[in-house]
Design an enzyme around this catalytic site. Structure first.
Site, PDB file in Angstrom:
ATOM      1  N   SER A 199      39.543  43.053  41.812  1.00 49.09           N
ATOM      2  CA  SER A 199      39.069  42.964  40.442  1.00 49.09           C
ATOM      3  C   SER A 199      37.559  43.179  40.383  1.00 49.09           C
ATOM      4  O   SER A 199      37.073  44.220  40.798  1.00 49.09           O
ATOM      5  CB  SER A 199      39.508  41.628  39.847  1.00 49.09           C
ATOM      6  OG  SER A 199      39.600  41.701  38.450  1.00 49.09           O
ATOM      7  N   ASP A 305      49.386  46.813  35.933  1.00 44.87           N
ATOM      8  CA  ASP A 305      48.193  45.995  35.709  1.00 44.87           C
ATOM      9  C   ASP A 305      47.696  46.227  34.286  1.00 44.87           C
ATOM     10  O   ASP A 305      47.222  47.315  33.947  1.00 44.87           O
ATOM     11  CB  ASP A 305      47.111  46.374  36.717  1.00 44.87           C
ATOM     12  CG  ASP A 305      45.945  45.392  36.744  1.00 44.87           C
ATOM     13  OD1 ASP A 305      45.747  44.680  35.740  1.00 44.87           O
ATOM     14  OD2 ASP A 305      45.247  45.348  37.765  1.00 44.87           O
ATOM     15  N   HIS A 336      48.242  42.322  37.876  1.00 44.40           N
ATOM     16  CA  HIS A 336      46.916  42.144  38.486  1.00 44.40           C
ATOM     17  C   HIS A 336      47.047  41.185  39.677  1.00 44.40           C
ATOM     18  O   HIS A 336      46.679  40.009  39.591  1.00 44.40           O
ATOM     19  CB  HIS A 336      45.976  41.590  37.409  1.00 44.40           C
ATOM     20  CG  HIS A 336      44.524  41.749  37.713  1.00 44.40           C
ATOM     21  ND1 HIS A 336      43.922  42.962  37.878  1.00 44.40           N
ATOM     22  CD2 HIS A 336      43.530  40.817  37.871  1.00 44.40           C
ATOM     23  CE1 HIS A 336      42.630  42.792  38.099  1.00 44.40           C
ATOM     24  NE2 HIS A 336      42.380  41.500  38.121  1.00 44.40           N
TER      25      HIS A 336
END
Length: 648
Positions: A199, A305, A336
């Protein structure tokens, strides 16, 4: 030899010679019975050196008249240091080490009374330090023990980590304390650095690689952003109800919040909710600098995601390919999620081999293996020699009128007539797909018949639509859906495709303060009768320019192209491929002011879909004997969760 050609070659002769020296003298490895070389856990994790250094970034983001220093926590094996041998570095630069935690268990750094790191989140230090690597955890500027301000992917964020790579290679200054004048050099490392992170952390790896900094040999970006505009907007359509100022405030240390009001205001002013492109977004667009990347890239992303959406990895991958960067990719069915939590054993083994190859120079064959690993069904993976596969070609598919309003056909011939829908912000792509065979007011759907052969979509699609709105503002969504029964990872469940168990598995060595054991997981699956596998959005006011929107004239026709997220999906024999065009996609984009009705001109609407085998594959799949879709039960599509703000 041209620079770009050089980047496509794994090692020059000089680098190969260096790798031989490293392999022979620096890191113990296993070569018994002709096995590929592999670094082994021969060093003591318990007696590893743990230290903190503050690196001068050369910036003064908090405007206090002093250069910002970022905190760098280091865990490295003491044995090589005692013998005067240098080791490579694995680095994770993050804003989350103090505020929010890393990994599935939200681990934060912990320290002893002397300020030395006791627990480093994640398994990287536990696993790799005994194998002769140093692990470095960097607190981004404005977070935890670092100076400066968080600027959400901008110059300060990237320089926070780049300065550390420079320090590791003898080009930047480091100090033994946050304010003191005693300098320290990284004499224990050879400077070879690999960056990794999920991320925001992986985003910083992308950003640092895009500077072309020397010494950064590889990056492993997991679910990472490549352009911050595309995190917040899709061609003018807001994807979130807040901007980078909220995110910056979310991760900043209390001290940074008190001194960074000016930076916060710059983020507000530079990211207007109009969705217009500004210099702020140019500063946070790493794709444009892909030509500077010298590091190899092992990219990992969940194809469902909906936080860092898949356009981010698709455009980054394409830009890297155009510039000859050595690449490898894993694509999962998850949302995610870190691969440590959906394919743990394979992930650790593959990452180990990747770092051995890239940072130690071991010829273990990973560069000669298939480029892509793709999760086709939960826990069922396939490989692809290249990605997208050879023979993939953008194929033009066109919508056509059906027997009922809003229920049209999808094929290769240009359609006639129009379809009309009214934006309903209460409905999502799941709702549209659930009623693909029904005439409903909120969408226009177009479907093939049952396929006679499997049809593989691999890459990024676009959808060009010509629509006439009834209002001065309108939003558009376009999705590709697989209509037919399947069992998939429940990417909209609370674990985004995984369930966390209570038992633990261990990956590396532990100490009393830092366990290498993590909760096991398993696939969280759900039965569905349709799967949306690619989607894209736009604000119609951005029809003439991706960078600036304008008010619409009701009753006037506009043409705009929507960029759909990258994917790799097989629509099986017997299923149908659907294209759906609609307005607001609930929970995924914000609605416009008013309630527009839009009329789609079919003859000027088309989708360009990357199909393996191209137009011929589509023609064969929609002709010949067809298998009927098995009868469906009460199963539906993956349902959307109403969630709080997402953070990358």
């Amino acid at each position: 030899m041209p620079t770009r050609t050089r980047l496509t070659i794994w090692r020059t002769l000089v680098t190969a010679a260096t790798a031989i020296l490293l392999a022979a003298f620096l890191i113990p490895r296993a070569t018994a019975h002709g096995a590929p070389p592999e670094s082994r856990p021969v060093y003591s994790y318990e007696s590893a050196i743990r230290e903190s250094v503050w690196v001068d970034t050369g910036l003064d983001g908090d405007a206090d008249g002093k250069a910002d220093r970022v905190a760098v926590d280091i865990v490295r094996p003491h044995e090589p240091a005692a013998q005067g041998r240098k080791v490579p570095v694995i680095m994770d630069a993050s804003p989350y080490y103090s505020c929010c935690g890393r990994g599935n268990e939200n681990q934060t750094k912990t320290y002893d009374a002397g300020g030395h790191v006791v627990r480093m989140p994640l398994f990287y230090d536990n696993y790799f330090v005994p194998r002769g690597y140093a692990f470095v955890g960097v607190d981004l500027a404005g977070t935890s023990r670092s100076d400066g301000c968080v600027d959400a992917g901008g110059r300060s964020d990237v320089q926070s980590a780049k300065a550390v790579v420079d320090w590791l290679n003898g080009r930047a200054k480091g100090y033994t304390s946050r304010t003191g004048g005693t300098s320290v050099k990284a004499s224990w490392t050879n400077g070879r650095t690999g960056m990794i992170g999920k991320s925001w952390d992986g985003t910083i790896a992308n950003g640092v690689a895009a500077t072309g900094v020397e010494g950064l040999r590889t990056i492993v970006p997991i679910s990472a952003i490549s352009s911050w505009y595309d995190y917040y907007f899709a061609k003018g359509a807001p994807l979130y109800g807040s901007g980078p100022d909220w995110l910056s405030h979310y991760v900043e240390s209390p001290g940074a919040r008190a001194r960074c009001a000016a930076e916060q205001q710059r983020l507000v002013d530079g990211a207007p909710r109009t969705g217009d492109w500004t210099p702020l977004w140019s500063d946070r667009d790493y794709v444009k600098d892909a030509g500077k990347v010298k590091a190899s890239v092992f990219l990992v992303h969940g194809m469902q995601d909906l936080n860092v959406r898949t356009k981010n990895f698709g455009q980054w991958w394409t830009a890297l390919a155009k510039n000859g960067v050595q690449r490898k990719i894993w694509l999962s069915q998850t949302g995610h999620v870190d691969p440590f939590d959906y394919r743990r054993t394979n992930w650790v083994e593959t990452l180990h081999r990747w770092f051995d190859h890239e940072l130690l120079g071991y010829d273990n064959g990973i560069d000669r293996e298939p480029m892509a690993d793709i999760e086709r069904h939960p826990d069922q993976w396939v490989t692809s020699g290249t990605w997208p596969p050879a023979g993939t070609a953008a194929t033009v598919l066109r919508p056509g009128e059906g027997a009922r309003a809003g229920v049209g056909t999808l094929g290769q011939r240009s359609g006639r007539g129009t379809e009309t829908f009214t934006d309903d912000p209460k409905l999502s792509e799941s709702d549209w797909a659930a009623h693909i065979d029904e005439s409903t007011p909120a969408k226009a759907g177009f479907v093939t018949g049952p396929l006679s052969k499997d049809l593989r979509v691999s890459g990024s699609s676009t959808v060009t639509v010509t629509v006439t709105p009834t209002t001065s503002a309108a939003r558009l969504s376009a999705v590709l859906a697989d209509i037919g029964p399947d069992t998939i990872r429940d990417y909209n469940g609370s674990g985004e495709g995984i369930t966390t168990l209570t038992n633990r598995t261990c990956w590396g060595a532990s100490t009393a303060g830092d366990s290498a054991c993590y909760k096991a997981t398993q696939a969280d699956t759900t039965g569905v009768d349709r799967t949306v596998f690619s989607r894209g959005w736009a604000d119609l006011g951005h029809y003439a320019s991706d960078r600036k929107g304008v008010p619409l004239t009701p009753g006037k026709a506009y043409t705009i192209t929507l960029d759909l997220g990258a994917t790799d999906h097989v629509v099986p024999k017997g299923h149908r491929l659907a294209l759906i065009v609609a307005g607001t996609d609930r929970d995924l984009i914000d609605p416009p002011a008013g309630t527009p009705t839009l009329t789609v001109e079919l003859s000027r609407t088309s989708a360009h879909v990357p199909l393996v085998g191209g137009a011929g594959a589509f023609a064969r799949a929609v002709s010949g004997p067809r298998s009927a879709v098995p009868g469906t039960d009460a199963r539906e599509g993956a349902r959307f969760r109403h969630t709080a703000r997402r953070v990358p």
